[in-house]
Design a protein around this motif. Structure first.
Motif, PDB file in Angstrom:
ATOM      1  N   GLY A   1       0.811  -1.205   0.000  1.00  0.00           N
ATOM      2  CA  GLY A   1       0.000   0.000   0.000  1.00  0.00           C
ATOM      3  C   GLY A   1       0.850   1.262   0.000  1.00  0.00           C
ATOM      4  O   GLY A   1       0.553   2.231  -0.711  1.00  0.00           O
ATOM      5  N   TRP A   2       1.931   1.251   0.765  1.00  0.00           N
ATOM      6  CA  TRP A   2       2.851   2.390   0.806  1.00  0.00           C
ATOM      7  C   TRP A   2       3.478   2.633  -0.562  1.00  0.00           C
ATOM      8  O   TRP A   2       3.550   3.776  -1.034  1.00  0.00           O
ATOM      9  N   ARG A   3       3.925   1.571  -1.212  1.00  0.00           N
ATOM     10  CA  ARG A   3       4.531   1.729  -2.540  1.00  0.00           C
ATOM     11  C   ARG A   3       3.499   2.247  -3.546  1.00  0.00           C
ATOM     12  O   ARG A   3       3.808   3.105  -4.381  1.00  0.00           O
ATOM     13  N   CYS A   4       2.277   1.741  -3.467  1.00  0.00           N
ATOM     14  CA  CYS A   4       1.208   2.238  -4.348  1.00  0.00           C
ATOM     15  C   CYS A   4       0.969   3.728  -4.113  1.00  0.00           C
ATOM     16  O   CYS A   4       0.811   4.505  -5.070  1.00  0.00           O
ATOM     17  N   LEU A   5       0.918   4.123  -2.847  1.00  0.00           N
ATOM     18  CA  LEU A   5       0.671   5.523  -2.517  1.00  0.00           C
ATOM     19  C   LEU A   5       1.797   6.399  -3.047  1.00  0.00           C
ATOM     20  O   LEU A   5       1.550   7.498  -3.562  1.00  0.00           O
ATOM     21  N   THR A   6       3.015   5.923  -2.956  1.00  0.00           N
ATOM     22  CA  THR A   6       4.149   6.663  -3.504  1.00  0.00           C
ATOM     23  C   THR A   6       4.020   6.818  -5.012  1.00  0.00           C
ATOM     24  O   THR A   6       4.243   7.908  -5.563  1.00  0.00           O
ATOM     25  N   MET A   7       3.628   5.741  -5.697  1.00  0.00           N
ATOM     26  CA  MET A   7       3.468   5.784  -7.147  1.00  0.00           C
ATOM     27  C   MET A   7       2.308   6.677  -7.572  1.00  0.00           C
ATOM     28  O   MET A   7       2.288   7.198  -8.689  1.00  0.00           O
ATOM     29  N   ALA A   8       1.354   6.879  -6.694  1.00  0.00           N
ATOM     30  CA  ALA A   8       0.207   7.736  -7.016  1.00  0.00           C
ATOM     31  C   ALA A   8       0.567   9.215  -7.000  1.00  0.00           C
ATOM     32  O   ALA A   8      -0.218  10.047  -7.466  1.00  0.00           O
ATOM     33  N   GLY A   9       1.734   9.548  -6.455  1.00  0.00           N
ATOM     34  CA  GLY A   9       2.172  10.933  -6.454  1.00  0.00           C
ATOM     35  C   GLY A   9       1.473  11.756  -5.381  1.00  0.00           C
ATOM     36  O   GLY A   9       0.814  11.228  -4.481  1.00  0.00           O
ATOM     37  N   ASN A  10       1.606  13.050  -5.492  1.00  0.00           N
ATOM     38  CA  ASN A  10       1.058  13.960  -4.483  1.00  0.00           C
ATOM     39  C   ASN A  10      -0.416  14.239  -4.787  1.00  0.00           C
ATOM     40  O   ASN A  10      -0.794  15.339  -5.222  1.00  0.00           O
ATOM     41  N   ALA A  11      -1.236  13.242  -4.555  1.00  0.00           N
ATOM     42  CA  ALA A  11      -2.663  13.324  -4.898  1.00  0.00           C
ATOM     43  C   ALA A  11      -3.446  13.920  -3.736  1.00  0.00           C
ATOM     44  O   ALA A  11      -3.523  13.316  -2.660  1.00  0.00           O
ATOM     45  N   LYS A  12      -4.048  15.071  -3.952  1.00  0.00           N
ATOM     46  CA  LYS A  12      -4.891  15.663  -2.907  1.00  0.00           C
ATOM     47  C   LYS A  12      -6.218  14.925  -2.805  1.00  0.00           C
ATOM     48  O   LYS A  12      -6.782  14.795  -1.719  1.00  0.00           O
ATOM     49  N   TRP A  13      -6.735  14.467  -3.940  1.00  0.00           N
ATOM     50  CA  TRP A  13      -7.967  13.684  -3.988  1.00  0.00           C
ATOM     51  C   TRP A  13      -7.584  12.277  -4.448  1.00  0.00           C
ATOM     52  O   TRP A  13      -7.156  12.085  -5.590  1.00  0.00           O
TER      53      TRP A  13
ATOM     54  N   ALA B   1      -7.497  -5.221   3.584  1.00  0.00           N
ATOM     55  CA  ALA B   1      -6.345  -5.090   4.477  1.00  0.00           C
ATOM     56  C   ALA B   1      -5.446  -3.915   4.095  1.00  0.00           C
ATOM     57  O   ALA B   1      -5.021  -3.134   4.956  1.00  0.00           O
ATOM     58  N   ALA B   2      -5.135  -3.770   2.805  1.00  0.00           N
ATOM     59  CA  ALA B   2      -4.240  -2.687   2.389  1.00  0.00           C
ATOM     60  C   ALA B   2      -4.921  -1.329   2.513  1.00  0.00           C
ATOM     61  O   ALA B   2      -4.356  -0.381   3.081  1.00  0.00           O
ATOM     62  N   ALA B   3      -6.129  -1.210   2.003  1.00  0.00           N
ATOM     63  CA  ALA B   3      -6.805   0.087   1.991  1.00  0.00           C
ATOM     64  C   ALA B   3      -7.071   0.606   3.399  1.00  0.00           C
ATOM     65  O   ALA B   3      -6.972   1.809   3.652  1.00  0.00           O
ATOM     66  N   HIS B   4      -7.379  -0.281   4.342  1.00  0.00           N
ATOM     67  CA  HIS B   4      -7.709   0.201   5.687  1.00  0.00           C
ATOM     68  C   HIS B   4      -6.486   0.765   6.393  1.00  0.00           C
ATOM     69  O   HIS B   4      -6.621   1.566   7.329  1.00  0.00           O
ATOM     70  N   LEU B   5      -5.283   0.390   5.938  1.00  0.00           N
ATOM     71  CA  LEU B   5      -4.057   0.998   6.457  1.00  0.00           C
ATOM     72  C   LEU B   5      -3.698   2.267   5.697  1.00  0.00           C
ATOM     73  O   LEU B   5      -3.346   3.293   6.294  1.00  0.00           O
ATOM     74  N   ILE B   6      -3.812   2.206   4.378  1.00  0.00           N
ATOM     75  CA  ILE B   6      -3.357   3.329   3.556  1.00  0.00           C
ATOM     76  C   ILE B   6      -4.277   4.527   3.679  1.00  0.00           C
ATOM     77  O   ILE B   6      -3.821   5.669   3.548  1.00  0.00           O
ATOM     78  N   VAL B   7      -5.541   4.332   3.983  1.00  0.00           N
ATOM     79  CA  VAL B   7      -6.397   5.497   4.214  1.00  0.00           C
ATOM     80  C   VAL B   7      -5.885   6.288   5.416  1.00  0.00           C
ATOM     81  O   VAL B   7      -5.917   7.531   5.428  1.00  0.00           O
ATOM     82  N   GLN B   8      -5.342   5.590   6.411  1.00  0.00           N
ATOM     83  CA  GLN B   8      -4.797   6.282   7.581  1.00  0.00           C
ATOM     84  C   GLN B   8      -3.512   7.025   7.242  1.00  0.00           C
ATOM     85  O   GLN B   8      -3.281   8.138   7.719  1.00  0.00           O
ATOM     86  N   VAL B   9      -2.664   6.395   6.406  1.00  0.00           N
ATOM     87  CA  VAL B   9      -1.443   7.068   5.957  1.00  0.00           C
ATOM     88  C   VAL B   9      -1.799   8.320   5.167  1.00  0.00           C
ATOM     89  O   VAL B   9      -1.230   9.399   5.381  1.00  0.00           O
TER      90      VAL B   9
END
Length: 327
Positions: A152-164, A172-180
């Protein structure tokens, strides 16, 4: 040592007693205290990933204590609490490894797929690919960080600086990454299977400001979307939901076929990309973040002997958060 072993794809796991494997000089022996159950484990068990080691002990979200270290190991000591992820070994000398892309190493070996994993009371791991676990997590809470969190962290990094930011599939992944994402002041919009009201409620409980069916459009066009659900049909929907110049990240190791879609859906400099595995740098960065920002992991505990039931519950969508085997 006791293991849950897959003999061939499509079979149920079998409980077995095995002698402990021989420790090599660059390895550590670990007494397992928790191992989370990942959708990738389902892909292995169901035969959707080709050519696993046979028989194989699945599981790659391992937490445990070091029982023994090999003669050449210097980064880990006996009794250290460590985590073991999906990437179990990389060669270190190929063109990918030399440019810090060890996740793409053609000779890489993966835990629970080519290296026996964590559905067991003990395991062997290469010392370069084990990590200290932040002290602010119990063993059960830390286990999902080893893949759901890392990928999830790597995906979020690849998504760039996304405000939305959109998250398709809320497990399992999304419930952690929403908090990040919330900690980074990103606005999160969750997309779930049509009509799954409990998943919508769970997404909002974990920090999404909006939750809807995967077929719906968000209130505003997204800067980026991450697909955690392994459904290729979501790709055209996610492309439709992002703005020109936005990014769609496919986070799974396996996905059903992507249906054809008009070029117009991609045009406007939209980007469609995949994420493959993880690097040690990802782990170092994510665990540093997780130490500073304690993430709430929602888990359901299973005995090791109940691994087949845990996999079934994951397959049928009965779980919110992550299943964790506790030997």
């Amino acid at each position: 040592m006791r293991v849950m072993e897959l003999g061939a794809p499509g079979e149920s796991l079998r409980e077995r007693e095995r002698p402990p494997p021989t420790l090599e000089s660059n390895q550590v022996r670990i007494k397992i205290s928790a191992c989370a159950v990942c959708r990738t484990d389902l892909h292995v068990v169901d035969g959707e990933l080709p050519n696993p080691k046979r028989p194989i002990v699945p599981g790659h979200e391992i937490i445990g204590r070091v029982l023994e270290v090999g003669a050449d190991v210097t980064n880990v000591a006996k009794e250290d609490r460590v985590g073991v992820p999906w990437l179990g070994w990389a060669c270190g000398v190929c063109e990918f490894c030399l440019r810090a892309e060890e996740n793409l190493c053609p000779y890489a070996k993966f835990t629970g797929y080519e290296i026996d994993g964590g559905y067991a009371t003990e395991t062997i791991a290469h010392a370069r690919f084990v990590f200290p676990v932040p002290a602010n997590y119990s063993d059960e809470a830390a286990a999902p960080l080893m893949c759901a969190g890392l990928i999830g962290w790597r995906c979020l990094t690849m998504a760039g600086n996304a405000k939305w930011l959109g998250l398709y599939g809320f497990g399992a992944a999304a419930h952690l990454i929403v908090q990040v994402a919330n900690a980074k002041h990103q606005r999160v919009f969750a997309f779930v299977s049509p009509g799954d009201e409990s998943a919508k409620a769970f997404a909002k409980e974990m920090g999404a400001e909006w939750a809807g069916d995967s077929t719906e459009m968000p209130p505003e066009l997204l800067d980026a979307a991450i697909l955690f659900a392994p459904a290729g049909a979501l790709v055209p929907l996610a492309l439709r939901a992002i703005r020109p110049g936005g990014t769609v990240v496919c986070g799974g190791i396996h996905m059903s076929d992507i249906p054809s879609f008009p070029y117009e859906a991609l045009w406007g400099e939209r980007v469609l990309r995949s994420v493959a595995n993880l690097t040690r740098k990802d782990a170092e960065e994510f665990f540093a973040f997780a130490e500073q920002h304690t993430l709430h992991t929602v888990t359901t505990r299973y005995a090791l002997s109940d691994a087949n039931r845990a996999l079934s519950d994951l397959r049928t969508g009965r779980l919110s958060g992550a299943a964790v085997l506790m030997p």
